[in-house]
Design a protein around this motif. Structure first.
Motif, PDB file in Angstrom:
ATOM      1  N   LEU A  68      32.374   2.126  37.019  1.00  0.00           N
ATOM      2  CA  LEU A  68      33.158   2.187  35.797  1.00  0.00           C
ATOM      3  C   LEU A  68      34.174   3.320  35.849  1.00  0.00           C
ATOM      4  O   LEU A  68      35.311   3.176  35.386  1.00  0.00           O
ATOM      5  CB  LEU A  68      32.241   2.341  34.582  1.00  0.00           C
ATOM      6  CG  LEU A  68      32.869   2.044  33.230  1.00  0.00           C
ATOM      7  CD1 LEU A  68      33.139   0.546  33.087  1.00  0.00           C
ATOM      8  CD2 LEU A  68      31.955   2.507  32.098  1.00  0.00           C
ATOM      9  N   GLU A  69      33.772   4.444  36.443  1.00  0.00           N
ATOM     10  CA  GLU A  69      34.710   5.559  36.595  1.00  0.00           C
ATOM     11  C   GLU A  69      35.861   5.181  37.525  1.00  0.00           C
ATOM     12  O   GLU A  69      37.017   5.554  37.280  1.00  0.00           O
ATOM     13  CB  GLU A  69      33.974   6.781  37.155  1.00  0.00           C
ATOM     14  CG  GLU A  69      32.945   7.366  36.213  1.00  0.00           C
ATOM     15  CD  GLU A  69      32.141   8.469  36.868  1.00  0.00           C
ATOM     16  OE1 GLU A  69      31.731   9.410  36.150  1.00  0.00           O
ATOM     17  OE2 GLU A  69      31.912   8.395  38.091  1.00  0.00           O
ATOM     18  N   HIS A  70      35.545   4.436  38.566  1.00  0.00           N
ATOM     19  CA  HIS A  70      36.585   3.976  39.499  1.00  0.00           C
ATOM     20  C   HIS A  70      37.584   3.072  38.777  1.00  0.00           C
ATOM     21  O   HIS A  70      38.805   3.232  38.928  1.00  0.00           O
ATOM     22  CB  HIS A  70      35.926   3.237  40.664  1.00  0.00           C
ATOM     23  CG  HIS A  70      36.886   2.503  41.545  1.00  0.00           C
ATOM     24  ND1 HIS A  70      37.928   3.123  42.201  1.00  0.00           N
ATOM     25  CD2 HIS A  70      36.971   1.181  41.863  1.00  0.00           C
ATOM     26  CE1 HIS A  70      38.603   2.224  42.898  1.00  0.00           C
ATOM     27  NE2 HIS A  70      38.057   1.036  42.699  1.00  0.00           N
ATOM     28  N   LEU A  71      37.097   2.145  37.982  1.00  0.00           N
ATOM     29  CA  LEU A  71      37.993   1.262  37.238  1.00  0.00           C
ATOM     30  C   LEU A  71      38.860   2.052  36.268  1.00  0.00           C
ATOM     31  O   LEU A  71      40.037   1.732  36.060  1.00  0.00           O
ATOM     32  CB  LEU A  71      37.187   0.203  36.488  1.00  0.00           C
ATOM     33  CG  LEU A  71      36.475  -0.840  37.356  1.00  0.00           C
ATOM     34  CD1 LEU A  71      35.622  -1.763  36.486  1.00  0.00           C
ATOM     35  CD2 LEU A  71      37.475  -1.655  38.167  1.00  0.00           C
ATOM     36  N   HIS A  72      38.298   3.103  35.691  1.00  0.00           N
ATOM     37  CA  HIS A  72      39.083   3.948  34.791  1.00  0.00           C
ATOM     38  C   HIS A  72      40.177   4.681  35.559  1.00  0.00           C
ATOM     39  O   HIS A  72      41.335   4.749  35.104  1.00  0.00           O
ATOM     40  CB  HIS A  72      38.169   4.946  34.081  1.00  0.00           C
ATOM     41  CG  HIS A  72      38.892   5.891  33.166  1.00  0.00           C
ATOM     42  ND1 HIS A  72      39.641   5.466  32.094  1.00  0.00           N
ATOM     43  CD2 HIS A  72      38.995   7.252  33.186  1.00  0.00           C
ATOM     44  CE1 HIS A  72      40.169   6.507  31.472  1.00  0.00           C
ATOM     45  NE2 HIS A  72      39.792   7.595  32.113  1.00  0.00           N
ATOM     46  N   LEU A  80      33.874   6.672  27.908  1.00  0.00           N
ATOM     47  CA  LEU A  80      34.995   5.919  28.463  1.00  0.00           C
ATOM     48  C   LEU A  80      35.109   4.547  27.811  1.00  0.00           C
ATOM     49  O   LEU A  80      36.212   4.096  27.469  1.00  0.00           O
ATOM     50  CB  LEU A  80      34.833   5.757  29.981  1.00  0.00           C
ATOM     51  CG  LEU A  80      35.042   6.999  30.846  1.00  0.00           C
ATOM     52  CD1 LEU A  80      34.772   6.673  32.302  1.00  0.00           C
ATOM     53  CD2 LEU A  80      36.453   7.543  30.672  1.00  0.00           C
ATOM     54  N   LEU A  81      33.989   3.863  27.640  1.00  0.00           N
ATOM     55  CA  LEU A  81      34.005   2.549  26.997  1.00  0.00           C
ATOM     56  C   LEU A  81      34.531   2.654  25.572  1.00  0.00           C
ATOM     57  O   LEU A  81      35.371   1.860  25.139  1.00  0.00           O
ATOM     58  CB  LEU A  81      32.601   1.939  26.999  1.00  0.00           C
ATOM     59  CG  LEU A  81      32.038   1.508  28.353  1.00  0.00           C
ATOM     60  CD1 LEU A  81      30.572   1.114  28.206  1.00  0.00           C
ATOM     61  CD2 LEU A  81      32.838   0.338  28.933  1.00  0.00           C
ATOM     62  N   ALA A  82      34.019   3.633  24.837  1.00  0.00           N
ATOM     63  CA  ALA A  82      34.429   3.790  23.444  1.00  0.00           C
ATOM     64  C   ALA A  82      35.911   4.154  23.338  1.00  0.00           C
ATOM     65  O   ALA A  82      36.641   3.608  22.508  1.00  0.00           O
ATOM     66  CB  ALA A  82      33.566   4.855  22.764  1.00  0.00           C
TER      67      ALA A  82
END
Length: 493
Positions: free
Chosen positions: A273-277, A301-303
């Motif tokens: 998820l951090e990579h996608l961000h 990050l999701l929020a």
């Protein structure tokens, strides 16, 4: 309800439906009615008022029934239905050993049959929308669209946009030796690949797919990447942009298994998820499937990005490493829906599993005896799911102007007759046997569990034959024996 009632409901003209209660976002309301016309709810309000303002319509009374929104399955693999039972007892990442080989063995007809079989099961379980994460069968994805359309279910249809060839879990391995250098190495590989034939073809097909179903009443195109490793950073960024511009979603399996998280840490120095961000792929257009392994930072990050999640509690129990922190997501306003992941098509049991998994994984340890109070899981199985898959303005609620995707649920059964709290009861005690009718886009699709305009039993018999042939020719590898063989082995020991 009798055959006469069914005939009235099957009418092609406008309908004035008067059930005992209507499930609105604020709860079940007695004395309400709805007007259905041209596939949508034309009016929702007090029965007396709608009867007075629509004198040309003969009211269809539905005693003992609740009219509620249809369930939204936020994560499915329609062409995997032939192998659903092969997942039992298997460890994580079974896509390598079961799903990829199985889908690779499907031809056009068997892919159609598998998808339609999954759609029938979903309709029987009260789902009026399914979100397909993209087939890996070597067929035109329109085969899946045709199956969904013929079954009569709304479908968010994914097109797989993988552009890393070979084994995605070993791609860009040159960065593994030095995690600190991984981002630069991976970006370099992605830049080189951006102009490649594969990447160019993938992006061209993505654009065509997003434009292919304009005006289709049931098919809503989306893009999909199997796992982050299966696409270059350039493609992940571009598909995110294409989907956002088209008002569609991109579906990616993210932070589902420990192995996937660890691969990402080795390759990029970041969790998936951090990579996608980091590469700019998070946002309202992304539907992160599973997201079971989340740090507090990743929740933030999701929020902050408005990224949506598909919470798949049954899949977590059957072959996962953890349960997504969905109660925490709800508290922080993170968008999420409930998904079956093709495990079993019963919307009530899915909502029950969603609450039950939170209670076991989080509630018991903290003394939280409510874990969402029932309504949370019912809401995310309907309106929240519709929002997560990009259809919040189209379906998921009984509201004027939205698609008439709804269920008629029998409230006279022993499970629901002694009612004190309808949302809790639907979550804890509801099941598909209590669904009398399923409507999608204003049309009666199922009556007492059977399709209204095609032969369900005959189709299931045909599907069973096709399934046996497909499974026999697929190079499937199972770790766990059948339950009968396991019992024999245990007895022998």
């Amino acid at each position: 309800m009798n055959q006469l009632t069914r005939d009235l409901l099957d009418s092609s003209g406008p309908l004035l439906l008067v059930p005992d209660a209507v499930l609105l976002p604020e709860g079940a309301v007695d004395g309400y009615a709805v007007v259905v016309a041209d596939g949508s709810f034309r009016a929702v309000g007090p029965a007396e008022e709608l009867t007075r303002t629509h004198p040309q319509l003969d009211a269809v009374t539905l005693p003992g029934h609740l009219l509620m929104p249809g369930f939204v399955d936020a994560h499915h693999h329609l062409t995997q239905s032939f192998g659903s039972a092969l997942a039992f007892g298997e460890p994580s990442e079974i896509f390598r050993r079961v799903w990829v080989p199985l889908e690779g063995a499907l031809d056009e007809e068997s892919a159609y049959v598998a998808a339609k079989l999954a759609a029938l099961e979903a309709l029987r379980g009260g789902f009026t929308t399914v979100t397909d994460a993209g087939t890996r069968a070597d067929v035109d994805v329109d085969v899946v669209a045709s199956a969904a359309r013929d079954a009569g279910i709304r479908c968010v249809l994914g097109l797989v946009c993988n552009d890393v060839t070979g084994d995605a879990t070993t791609a860009t391995a040159e960065s593994a030796a030095d995690p600190a250098a991984a981002p630069a190495a991976e970006n370099s590989a992605s830049t080189a690949a951006e102009g490649s034939t594969t990447t160019t073809a993938v992006l061209e097909n993505a654009e065509k797919h997003l434009a292919r179903y304009g005006g289709d009443p049931l098919i809503h195109p989306s893009l999909a990447v199997s796992i982050p490793e299966a696409a270059t950073s350039a493609t992940l960024r571009r598909t995110a942009r294409l989907a956002a511009e088209a008002g569609a979603i991109v579906q990616i399996h993210v932070n589902e298994h420990l192995a996937g998280v660890e691969r990402s840490l080795v390759r990029h120095g970041l969790r998936p998820l951090e990579h996608l961000h980091r590469i700019g792929a998070l946002g309202p257009q992304l539907l992160a499937a599973h997201a079971t392994l989340l740090t507090p930072r990743e929740l933030t990050l999701l929020a902050d990005t408005g990224t949506a999640v598909s919470y798949n509690p049954v899949a977590s129990a059957w072959k996962g490493n953890a349960v997504a922190p969905a109660t925490a997501m709800a508290e922080r306003g993170i968008r999420f829906g409930l998904g079956t992941d093709g495990t079993r098509g019963d919307g009530f049991r899915l909502a029950d599993a969603a609450e039950f998994a939170q209670r076991i994984a989080y509630g018991l340890a903290t003394g939280d005896s409510s874990c969402g109070a029932g309504w949370t899981w019912l809401e995310h199985a309907t309106a929240g799911g519709a929002d997560a898959v990009g259809l919040g303005a189209r379906t998921g609620r009984v509201a004027e102007g939205l698609a008439a995707d709804f269920l008629l649920v029998d409230l006279t059964t022993p499970e629901l007759a002694l009612s004190w709290d309808v949302p809790w009861e639907l979550v804890r005690r509801g099941n598909r046997d209590q669904i009398t009718a399923v409507f999608v886009a204003g049309r009666l699709r199922l009556w007492q569990g059977a399709p209204t305009d095609w032969d369900g039993p005959a189709f299931v018999r045909h599907a069973a034959e096709r399934a046996r042939a497909a499974v026999e020719r697929a190079p499937i590898t199972r770790v766990h024996p059948t339950s009968t063989a396991a019992r024999r082995g245990s007895t022998a020991q």
